[in-house]
Design an enzyme around this catalytic site. Sequence first.
Site, PDB file in Angstrom:
ATOM      1  N   TYR A 143       0.832  -1.207   0.000  1.00 16.07           N
ATOM      2  CA  TYR A 143       0.000   0.000   0.000  1.00 16.07           C
ATOM      3  C   TYR A 143       0.866   1.256   0.000  1.00 16.07           C
ATOM      4  O   TYR A 143       0.753   2.093  -0.894  1.00 16.07           O
ATOM      5  CB  TYR A 143      -0.923  -0.004   1.216  1.00 16.07           C
ATOM      6  CG  TYR A 143      -1.925   1.132   1.218  1.00 16.07           C
ATOM      7  CD1 TYR A 143      -2.993   1.138   0.338  1.00 16.07           C
ATOM      8  CD2 TYR A 143      -1.789   2.198   2.107  1.00 16.07           C
ATOM      9  CE1 TYR A 143      -3.918   2.170   0.342  1.00 16.07           C
ATOM     10  CE2 TYR A 143      -2.712   3.238   2.116  1.00 16.07           C
ATOM     11  CZ  TYR A 143      -3.770   3.211   1.230  1.00 16.07           C
ATOM     12  OH  TYR A 143      -4.681   4.244   1.229  1.00 16.07           O
ATOM     13  N   ASN A 172      -6.106   9.843   8.262  1.00 14.88           N
ATOM     14  CA  ASN A 172      -7.210   9.011   8.768  1.00 14.88           C
ATOM     15  C   ASN A 172      -8.528   9.779   8.779  1.00 14.88           C
ATOM     16  O   ASN A 172      -8.626  10.834   9.402  1.00 14.88           O
ATOM     17  CB  ASN A 172      -6.895   8.521  10.180  1.00 14.88           C
ATOM     18  CG  ASN A 172      -5.691   7.603  10.201  1.00 14.88           C
ATOM     19  OD1 ASN A 172      -4.573   8.036   9.931  1.00 14.88           O
ATOM     20  ND2 ASN A 172      -5.899   6.334  10.503  1.00 14.88           N
ATOM     21  N   THR A 208      -0.333   6.930  18.073  1.00 10.78           N
ATOM     22  CA  THR A 208      -1.348   7.972  17.855  1.00 10.78           C
ATOM     23  C   THR A 208      -1.811   8.001  16.395  1.00 10.78           C
ATOM     24  O   THR A 208      -1.079   7.626  15.485  1.00 10.78           O
ATOM     25  CB  THR A 208      -0.818   9.381  18.207  1.00 10.78           C
ATOM     26  OG1 THR A 208       0.123   9.804  17.204  1.00 10.78           O
ATOM     27  CG2 THR A 208      -0.185   9.424  19.590  1.00 10.78           C
ATOM     28  N   PRO A 272       2.628   2.522  12.191  1.00 11.66           N
ATOM     29  CA  PRO A 272       3.265   3.792  12.538  1.00 11.66           C
ATOM     30  C   PRO A 272       2.995   4.204  13.988  1.00 11.66           C
ATOM     31  O   PRO A 272       1.886   4.021  14.496  1.00 11.66           O
ATOM     32  CB  PRO A 272       2.639   4.781  11.555  1.00 11.66           C
ATOM     33  CG  PRO A 272       2.229   3.939  10.395  1.00 11.66           C
ATOM     34  CD  PRO A 272       1.793   2.637  10.989  1.00 11.66           C
ATOM     35  N   GLN A 274       3.190   7.282  15.302  1.00  8.89           N
ATOM     36  CA  GLN A 274       2.487   8.563  15.468  1.00  8.89           C
ATOM     37  C   GLN A 274       2.089   9.109  14.097  1.00  8.89           C
ATOM     38  O   GLN A 274       2.723   8.820  13.086  1.00  8.89           O
ATOM     39  CB  GLN A 274       3.395   9.578  16.170  1.00  8.89           C
ATOM     40  CG  GLN A 274       4.743   9.744  15.486  1.00  8.89           C
ATOM     41  CD  GLN A 274       5.684  10.667  16.233  1.00  8.89           C
ATOM     42  OE1 GLN A 274       5.344  11.191  17.282  1.00  8.89           O
ATOM     43  NE2 GLN A 274       6.868  10.895  15.674  1.00  8.89           N
TER      44      GLN A 274
HETATM   45  N1  UDP Z   1      -5.959  -0.338  15.768  1.00 12.56           N
HETATM   46  C1  UDP Z   1      -6.339  -0.819  17.007  1.00 12.56           C
HETATM   47  N2  UDP Z   1      -7.423  -1.632  17.073  1.00 12.56           N
HETATM   48  C2  UDP Z   1      -8.152  -1.983  15.979  1.00 12.56           C
HETATM   49  C3  UDP Z   1      -7.767  -1.484  14.710  1.00 12.56           C
HETATM   50  C4  UDP Z   1      -6.656  -0.675  14.640  1.00 12.56           C
HETATM   51  O1  UDP Z   1      -5.716  -0.508  18.030  1.00 12.56           O
HETATM   52  O2  UDP Z   1      -9.131  -2.731  16.146  1.00 12.56           O
HETATM   53  C5  UDP Z   1      -4.812   0.580  15.699  1.00 12.56           C
HETATM   54  C6  UDP Z   1      -3.790   0.250  14.622  1.00 12.56           C
HETATM   55  O3  UDP Z   1      -2.817  -0.645  15.116  1.00 12.56           O
HETATM   56  C7  UDP Z   1      -3.221   1.616  14.315  1.00 12.56           C
HETATM   57  C8  UDP Z   1      -4.399   2.571  14.561  1.00 12.56           C
HETATM   58  O4  UDP Z   1      -5.314   1.845  15.359  1.00 12.56           O
HETATM   59  O5  UDP Z   1      -2.199   1.947  15.228  1.00 12.56           O
HETATM   60  C9  UDP Z   1      -5.088   3.007  13.292  1.00 12.56           C
HETATM   61  O6  UDP Z   1      -5.389   1.870  12.550  1.00 12.56           O
HETATM   62  P1  UDP Z   1      -6.248   1.930  11.209  1.00 12.56           P
HETATM   63  O7  UDP Z   1      -6.195   0.575  10.608  1.00 12.56           O
HETATM   64  O8  UDP Z   1      -7.576   2.537  11.484  1.00 12.56           O
HETATM   65  O9  UDP Z   1      -5.492   2.995  10.304  1.00 12.56           O
HETATM   66  P2  UDP Z   1      -3.964   3.142   9.837  1.00 12.56           P
HETATM   67  O10 UDP Z   1      -3.080   2.204  10.614  1.00 12.56           O
HETATM   68  O11 UDP Z   1      -3.997   2.818   8.408  1.00 12.56           O
HETATM   69  O12 UDP Z   1      -3.660   4.546  10.151  1.00 12.56           O
END
Ligand code: UDP
Length: 311
Positions: A143, A172, A208, A272, A274
Amino acid sequence: MRVLITGGAGFIGSNLCERLLNAGHEVLCVDNFYTGSKNNIIEFLGNNNFEMIRRDISEPFFIYADFIVNLACPASVPYYQNDPLKTMKDNIYGIFNVMENARRLKIPVLHTSTSEVYGSPSVHPQPENYNGNVNTISARSCYNEGKRAAETIMFDYRRQYGMDIKVARVFNTYGPKMLENDGRVVSNFIVQALKGEDLTVYGDGKQTRSFCYISDLIDGIILFMENKSGFTGPVNLGNNYEFTMIDFAKLVISLTGSKSKMKFLELPEDDPVQRNPDLTLAKRVLGYNPRVNIEEGLKKTISYFDRIIKR
Ligand code: UDP
């Protein structure tokens, strides 16, 4: 204007279809329904200005339009990792096909890139001139490297053919029309809280993210589409409401009035630490100003998922 939206049946795409139809534009919605949903666009089918075309952008296509917005790519971690080579094709072949269609018609393209191009950033918040900290070989690379290459391809089309390009880096975003089982933190936490299940916090939950409500993101996309200054971006679009995942879980539990607790699961690879957009450029060049506060946006999203679950 006739706007071709690839990925038009997805979360962002269908919200953009709605905004453009309300403004009197014609919308050609292209989707392969891998993560897009017919439920997201069913309400537009009676509108003469709306047309649905089932197509996969990783295959060449030619469709008349005045403007293209490219949103077609699975964007949540479980979906884009499910078939990583297909995700790469959607990004790379997809952008070539979009740009060739646009080159033939001499029309502008707005491409939605992502905050994932910054990888796990060591600069915080992230300005557009930060080149990122990205791994080429992890499960996330299909991705984020795919999206990075798509940006390169767009800028090479501009250098080589003088094309009119606009690149937005979307942070996000959440709101109605997200998939219930998308696997993203916002949909997971809300659905879990509404069902009284434990909220699945990954890792120690101290990482975060900053969350933007969908109508604010759509405002940014429209401002960018309408910008006639030749500004190409890349430009960050998002909001600065930054939370640790633990604090975000607590907020969702409190807004839903749920009795759910948190449970801690393994952190996905290369997650990531943060993320927060530097919005200086978007504010200065586009006049972008996200307005929906996090409680207000979450309440609307909670009531959306409440309806979906009851249905
Ligand atoms: N995350 C979490 N629980 C969940 C889904 C995601 O703690 O059920 C965490 C994930 O590890 C990340 C953050 O939330 O640190 C955002 O995840 P998401 O998949 O929404 O978006 P992205 O990682 O692509 O920013």
